[in-house]
Scaffold this motif. Structure first.
Motif, mmCIF file in Angstrom:
data_model
loop_
_atom_site.group_PDB
_atom_site.id
_atom_site.type_symbol
_atom_site.label_atom_id
_atom_site.label_comp_id
_atom_site.label_asym_id
_atom_site.label_seq_id
_atom_site.Cartn_x
_atom_site.Cartn_y
_atom_site.Cartn_z
ATOM 1 N N ALA A 1 0.848 -1.193 0.000
ATOM 2 C CA ALA A 1 0.000 0.000 0.000
ATOM 3 C C ALA A 1 0.879 1.237 0.000
ATOM 4 O O ALA A 1 1.917 1.276 0.672
ATOM 5 C CB ALA A 1 -0.927 0.004 1.214
ATOM 6 N N THR B 1 -2.079 -1.257 -3.615
ATOM 7 C CA THR B 1 -3.049 -0.187 -3.400
ATOM 8 C C THR B 1 -2.309 1.150 -3.364
ATOM 9 O O THR B 1 -1.355 1.315 -2.601
ATOM 10 C CB THR B 1 -3.791 -0.389 -2.068
ATOM 11 O OG1 THR B 1 -4.542 -1.601 -2.136
ATOM 12 C CG2 THR B 1 -4.734 0.777 -1.788
ATOM 13 N N ASP C 1 -3.294 5.058 -2.797
ATOM 14 C CA ASP C 1 -4.475 5.780 -2.342
ATOM 15 C C ASP C 1 -4.108 7.193 -1.889
ATOM 16 O O ASP C 1 -3.187 7.381 -1.094
ATOM 17 C CB ASP C 1 -5.114 5.020 -1.176
ATOM 18 C CG ASP C 1 -6.476 5.551 -0.800
ATOM 19 O OD1 ASP C 1 -7.242 5.922 -1.716
ATOM 20 O OD2 ASP C 1 -6.782 5.620 0.399
ATOM 21 N N SER D 1 -0.468 1.141 8.226
ATOM 22 C CA SER D 1 -0.072 0.436 7.014
ATOM 23 C C SER D 1 1.438 0.259 6.902
ATOM 24 O O SER D 1 1.920 -0.791 6.466
ATOM 25 C CB SER D 1 -0.593 1.215 5.797
ATOM 26 O OG SER D 1 -0.198 0.607 4.594
ATOM 27 N N ALA E 1 -6.904 -12.309 4.997
ATOM 28 C CA ALA E 1 -6.868 -10.909 4.556
ATOM 29 C C ALA E 1 -7.611 -10.740 3.231
ATOM 30 O O ALA E 1 -8.333 -9.754 3.024
ATOM 31 C CB ALA E 1 -5.419 -10.448 4.418
ATOM 32 N N ARG E 2 -7.458 -11.712 2.361
ATOM 33 C CA ARG E 2 -8.171 -11.661 1.080
ATOM 34 C C ARG E 2 -9.681 -11.751 1.292
ATOM 35 O O ARG E 2 -10.458 -11.046 0.630
ATOM 36 C CB ARG E 2 -7.688 -12.796 0.186
ATOM 37 C CG ARG E 2 -8.263 -12.779 -1.223
ATOM 38 C CD ARG E 2 -7.589 -13.823 -2.093
ATOM 39 N NE ARG E 2 -8.179 -13.873 -3.418
ATOM 40 C CZ ARG E 2 -7.870 -13.062 -4.418
ATOM 41 N NH1 ARG E 2 -6.943 -12.142 -4.237
ATOM 42 N NH2 ARG E 2 -8.459 -13.161 -5.590
ATOM 43 N N VAL F 1 -11.316 -10.685 3.921
ATOM 44 C CA VAL F 1 -11.751 -9.408 4.471
ATOM 45 C C VAL F 1 -11.884 -8.372 3.363
ATOM 46 O O VAL F 1 -12.838 -7.593 3.319
ATOM 47 C CB VAL F 1 -10.768 -8.932 5.566
ATOM 48 C CG1 VAL F 1 -11.085 -7.497 5.991
ATOM 49 C CG2 VAL F 1 -10.822 -9.860 6.775
ATOM 50 N N ARG F 2 -10.915 -8.373 2.437
ATOM 51 C CA ARG F 2 -10.940 -7.382 1.364
ATOM 52 C C ARG F 2 -12.062 -7.626 0.362
ATOM 53 O O ARG F 2 -12.683 -6.688 -0.127
ATOM 54 C CB ARG F 2 -9.595 -7.379 0.624
ATOM 55 C CG ARG F 2 -8.434 -6.805 1.428
ATOM 56 C CD ARG F 2 -7.251 -6.493 0.535
ATOM 57 N NE ARG F 2 -7.603 -5.480 -0.438
ATOM 58 C CZ ARG F 2 -6.879 -5.199 -1.522
ATOM 59 N NH1 ARG F 2 -5.790 -5.889 -1.776
ATOM 60 N NH2 ARG F 2 -7.242 -4.247 -2.354
ATOM 61 N N LEU F 3 -12.311 -8.883 0.046
ATOM 62 C CA LEU F 3 -13.267 -9.198 -1.022
ATOM 63 C C LEU F 3 -14.689 -9.419 -0.518
ATOM 64 O O LEU F 3 -15.637 -9.375 -1.295
ATOM 65 C CB LEU F 3 -12.799 -10.438 -1.785
ATOM 66 C CG LEU F 3 -11.439 -10.317 -2.485
ATOM 67 C CD1 LEU F 3 -11.109 -11.606 -3.244
ATOM 68 C CD2 LEU F 3 -11.416 -9.124 -3.439
#
Length: 270
Positions: free
Chosen positions: A131, A156, A158, A172, A212-213, A215-217
């Motif tokens: 990130a 990411t 941002d 992060s 983690a994937r 949670v993100r998706l």
């Protein structure tokens, strides 16, 4: 948009960003400088077309200048190239990734009201799953868009208001160290239960990556995903109870807050 991209500092993070930038725009020419010349030479050998340079040449030639030096080095590195920057007639953008140093501080050290992008990358950018938070001062929308596009391979990318950059860095930027501690501890637990060390580590890392994937998706809250695993009177809820008794969540929150408070200290020069 950026034809000549320079990196003053080619350590672990500077080198990682340089590799991403090279992949992001193969047509751009990269110039690399480092206090230890061997580091710049090694990195140049990994990036086709990259050239070993000097701080002064980068300051005079490049239209995007990454200042990839530590915060405590910046007060010496920037004033040293200030005369070169002041003599330029063509546009350029300075990019800082030094914790705790604001865009305005970079301007002051550089000796002029130059366009500045402040970025906070984390170590997972080295595997294109990281990130980068960024903000700009005196930078056009076109320049910011070109910067974000250049580094999109990091993961990411941002944009944030600058007053939130220190908080993002604490979460992060520092977070990978906290997660590595968690993975190591889980693997130790697996070893204590009889698993071979390498298998325990592999299982722990894969589990964290996969979760983690999820949670993100997923549209679900992490608490709801946790509840999916906690069967009544089952093994998982007993593990969750043990973590709660040890103030696991409070400790994780305190780690982020402690890192944030240190960022504020760096901003104040402490």
């Amino acid at each position: 948009m950026f034809k000549n991209i320079g990196f003053i500092g080619t350590g672990a993070m500077g080198g990682a960003v340089a590799r991403i930038a090279a992949a992001g725009d193969p047509s751009a020419r990269l110039y690399l400088s480092n206090r230890t010349a061997e580091k710049a030479c090694r990195l140049a050998g990994e990036i086709p077309g990259a050239a070993v340079s000097s701080n002064e040449e980068i300051a005079g030639l490049c239209d995007l200048i990454f200042l990839a030096v530590k915060p405590q080095v910046m007060p010496q590195a920037l004033p040293a190239i200030a005369p070169v920057l002041a003599a330029r007639q063509d546009p350029f953008v300075l990019v800082t990734m030094a914790a705790g140093l604001t865009c305005q501080t970079i301007r002051q050290l550089a000796g002029g009201p130059y366009p500045v992008i402040r970025m906070m990358p984390n170590t997972p950018i080295t595997v294109n799953a990281g990130a980068i938070q960024y903000c700009g001062l005196g930078v056009t929308e076109e320049q910011l868009a070109a910067f974000a596009a250049l580094l999109r391979g990091a993961g990411t990318v941002d944009e944030l208001p600058e007053h939130l950059i220190d908080a993002a860095s604490a979460l992060s930027g520092c977070g990978p160290a906290f997660v590595c501690q968690f993975i190591e501890a889980l693997a130790d637990g697996g070893v204590a239960c009889g698993l071979p060390r390498q298998k325990a580590l592999a299982y722990a890392a894969q589990m964290v990556e996969g979760t983690a994937r999820m949670v993100r998706l997923s549209a679900r809250h992490p608490g709801a995903l946790k509840d999916m695993v906690c069967s009544p009177a089952g093994s998982t809820i007993q593990g969750v109870r043990t973590l709660e008794r040890a103030a696991f969540r409070g400790a994780a929150m305190d780690a982020v807050i402690a890192a944030y408070e240190k960022n504020l200290e760096l901003k104040e020069g402490k």
